[in-house]
Design a protein around this motif. Structure first.
Motif, mmCIF file in Angstrom:
data_model
loop_
_atom_site.group_PDB
_atom_site.id
_atom_site.type_symbol
_atom_site.label_atom_id
_atom_site.label_comp_id
_atom_site.label_asym_id
_atom_site.label_seq_id
_atom_site.Cartn_x
_atom_site.Cartn_y
_atom_site.Cartn_z
ATOM 1 N N PHE A 147 -11.507 2.245 48.352
ATOM 2 C CA PHE A 147 -11.378 2.270 49.674
ATOM 3 C C PHE A 147 -9.927 2.542 50.444
ATOM 4 O O PHE A 147 -9.972 2.960 51.545
ATOM 5 C CB PHE A 147 -11.847 1.070 50.373
ATOM 6 N N ASP A 148 -9.061 2.192 49.616
ATOM 7 C CA ASP A 148 -7.609 2.376 50.139
ATOM 8 C C ASP A 148 -6.888 3.651 49.648
ATOM 9 O O ASP A 148 -5.727 3.752 50.116
ATOM 10 C CB ASP A 148 -6.826 1.138 49.878
ATOM 11 N N ARG A 149 -7.768 4.553 49.071
ATOM 12 C CA ARG A 149 -6.868 5.822 48.635
ATOM 13 C C ARG A 149 -8.150 6.617 48.074
ATOM 14 O O ARG A 149 -9.168 6.409 47.634
ATOM 15 C CB ARG A 149 -5.856 5.520 47.546
ATOM 16 N N VAL A 150 -7.665 7.974 47.899
ATOM 17 C CA VAL A 150 -8.565 9.015 47.332
ATOM 18 C C VAL A 150 -8.174 8.724 45.917
ATOM 19 O O VAL A 150 -7.496 8.816 45.243
ATOM 20 C CB VAL A 150 -8.029 10.418 47.572
ATOM 21 N N ASP A 151 -9.468 8.625 45.337
ATOM 22 C CA ASP A 151 -9.713 8.068 43.617
ATOM 23 C C ASP A 151 -8.984 9.563 43.081
ATOM 24 O O ASP A 151 -9.402 10.582 43.229
ATOM 25 C CB ASP A 151 -10.926 8.063 43.319
ATOM 26 N N ALA A 152 -8.148 9.225 41.930
ATOM 27 C CA ALA A 152 -7.424 10.170 41.326
ATOM 28 C C ALA A 152 -8.547 11.066 40.383
ATOM 29 O O ALA A 152 -8.170 12.277 40.275
ATOM 30 C CB ALA A 152 -6.518 9.391 40.137
ATOM 31 N N GLY A 153 -9.503 10.452 39.984
ATOM 32 C CA GLY A 153 -10.611 11.494 39.211
ATOM 33 C C GLY A 153 -11.056 12.312 39.995
ATOM 34 O O GLY A 153 -11.501 13.318 39.907
ATOM 35 N N SER A 154 -11.679 11.861 41.495
ATOM 36 C CA SER A 154 -12.119 12.924 42.302
ATOM 37 C C SER A 154 -11.118 13.806 42.919
ATOM 38 O O SER A 154 -11.732 15.052 42.841
ATOM 39 C CB SER A 154 -12.772 11.750 43.636
ATOM 40 N N LYS A 155 -9.994 13.625 43.017
ATOM 41 C CA LYS A 155 -8.991 14.605 43.290
ATOM 42 C C LYS A 155 -8.989 15.591 42.272
ATOM 43 O O LYS A 155 -8.742 16.639 42.382
ATOM 44 C CB LYS A 155 -7.444 13.875 43.440
ATOM 45 N N LEU A 156 -8.869 15.105 40.790
ATOM 46 C CA LEU A 156 -8.813 16.148 39.612
ATOM 47 C C LEU A 156 -10.105 17.013 39.811
ATOM 48 O O LEU A 156 -10.177 18.231 39.438
ATOM 49 C CB LEU A 156 -8.846 15.397 38.262
ATOM 50 N N LEU A 157 -11.407 16.492 40.007
ATOM 51 C CA LEU A 157 -12.541 17.178 40.059
ATOM 52 C C LEU A 157 -12.409 18.146 41.203
ATOM 53 O O LEU A 157 -12.856 19.522 41.075
ATOM 54 C CB LEU A 157 -13.746 16.085 40.286
ATOM 55 N N ALA A 158 -12.103 17.801 42.267
ATOM 56 C CA ALA A 158 -11.869 18.655 43.449
ATOM 57 C C ALA A 158 -10.911 19.944 43.095
ATOM 58 O O ALA A 158 -11.183 20.962 43.403
ATOM 59 C CB ALA A 158 -11.367 17.875 44.663
ATOM 60 N N ALA A 159 -9.857 19.626 42.429
ATOM 61 C CA ALA A 159 -9.039 20.683 42.113
ATOM 62 C C ALA A 159 -9.501 21.539 41.258
ATOM 63 O O ALA A 159 -8.827 22.817 40.890
ATOM 64 C CB ALA A 159 -7.733 20.085 41.596
#
Length: 336
Positions: free
Chosen positions: A176-188
């Motif tokens: 809830f307090d940040r964009v999840d690092a795993g989701s960032k990697l997937l999006a990239a």
């Protein structure tokens, strides 16, 4: 399931530390979960609230009427089952105080492993407690509403947030307090040519779906599936501005069928149940994605590096490959 904390919550009535509510009393139960046993003589009407779809469905299956959000006010009593998320617990207690009548009783309980002692001390500092009682590896504590100052303080300490990119979230949601690092990697590592009908499984508050909507111009549909009601409501605010209107489905993907079929699915599945790692949850999500894809459809998912999803992907898809790895995460693509 919160079997022990549920027992703790009702123990003050069994121990006669608290009187049973009148038969005509209205009792709000926030964070309700299936499996509770009412003490003998507890005949008041319960208004159950649970926003996590699997728990919601389990309560319905047990014969209870339940809503994903609290409705109404003027309750004679409120019960709050505390979990492991401090902010969510404090917001629920604030809501309980606000929704009971002046002088109404608010009873809270949780497990010691989830920090209930700290929660009790925090509430006692804001609104002196009438009492507390340890039992079943947890603690129950209670107060009577004398005003709403404590509720206002709890809400001020746990506000709705706006995180990177303008996404609206609140305590209790995943990351809830940040964009999840795993989701960032997937999006990239998503292709920019996603088109047709696309779904985001385990959509949370909408980060991945928003990325897909902004990048992919060949979409004919974008559907978000999420078990956390509040996270899905946040996603309604966060995912917009594309050429199509997204659709939102509050669903338990492990037990409820997906009616639509997709050209592509993106997914960052959960792998915890409470504090315990449960790789079986992610495996179930992979199987659900395979069933929901059209022949030739593609899955793009991220997972923690130590989770052994390769065998499940091999069984559920015609082919799969690891397309990225960084830090704690790996990204897969798979084709049905």
């Amino acid at each position: 399931m919160a079997a022990e904390p549920l027992k703790t919550l009702f123990y003050p009535f069994e121990a006669e530390a608290l009187p049973l509510p009148r038969k005509d009393a209205r009792v709000l139960f926030l964070g309700a979960e299936a499996g509770f046993r009412l003490p003998a003589g507890f005949e008041a009407a319960l208004h159950l609230v649970q926003g996590f779809r699997p728990h919601f469905r389990a309560l319905q299956a047990s014969g209870y009427t339940v809503t994903p959000r609290a409705e109404g006010s003027g309750f004679d009593m409120a019960l709050v089952l505390a979990g492991r998320y401090r902010g969510q617990n404090e917001r629920r207690i604030a809501e309980a105080i606000e929704r009971v009548l002046p002088g109404g009783l608010v009873i809270m309980a949780g497990g010691k492993d989830d920090g209930v002692d700290s929660l009790r001390k925090r509430i006692d500092a804001l609104a002196p407690l009438d009492g507390h009682l340890p039992k079943h590896h947890g603690v129950a504590f209670w107060l009577r509403r004398t005003g709403t100052e404590a509720a206002a303080t709890l809400r001020a300490g746990n506000p709705d947030l706006v995180v990177q990119g303008g996404f609206k979230t609140q305590p209790g949601m995943f990351s809830f307090d940040r964009v999840d690092a795993g989701s960032k990697l997937l999006a990239a590592n998503l292709p920019h040519d996603l088109k047709g009908n696309v779904a985001d499984f385990c959509a949370g508050w909408g980060y991945l779906a928003a990325e897909v909507l902004q990048r992919s111009h060949g979409l004919t549909a974008l559907d978000l599936y999420e078990a956390d009601f509040e996270a899905l409501e946040a996603a309604r605010l966060n995912v917009h501005g594309g050429v199509i209107e997204p659709r939102f489905f509050w669903i338990d993907l492990l037990t409820e069928a997906v009616e639509r079929r997709y050209d592509a699915i993106v997914m960052n599945p959960p792998f915890h149940s409470g504090r315990a790692a449960e790789p079986g949850i992610g495996a179930g999500m992979i199987r659900a994605a395979s069933k929901a894809l059209k022949p030739g459809g593609r899955l793009f998912m991220v997972a923690n590096r130590q989770l052994p999803y390769e065998q499940v992907l091999s069984a559920a898809f015609a082919s799969h490959a690891e397309i990225a790895r960084e830090g704690m995460f790996k990204v897969f693509s798979a084709r049905r």
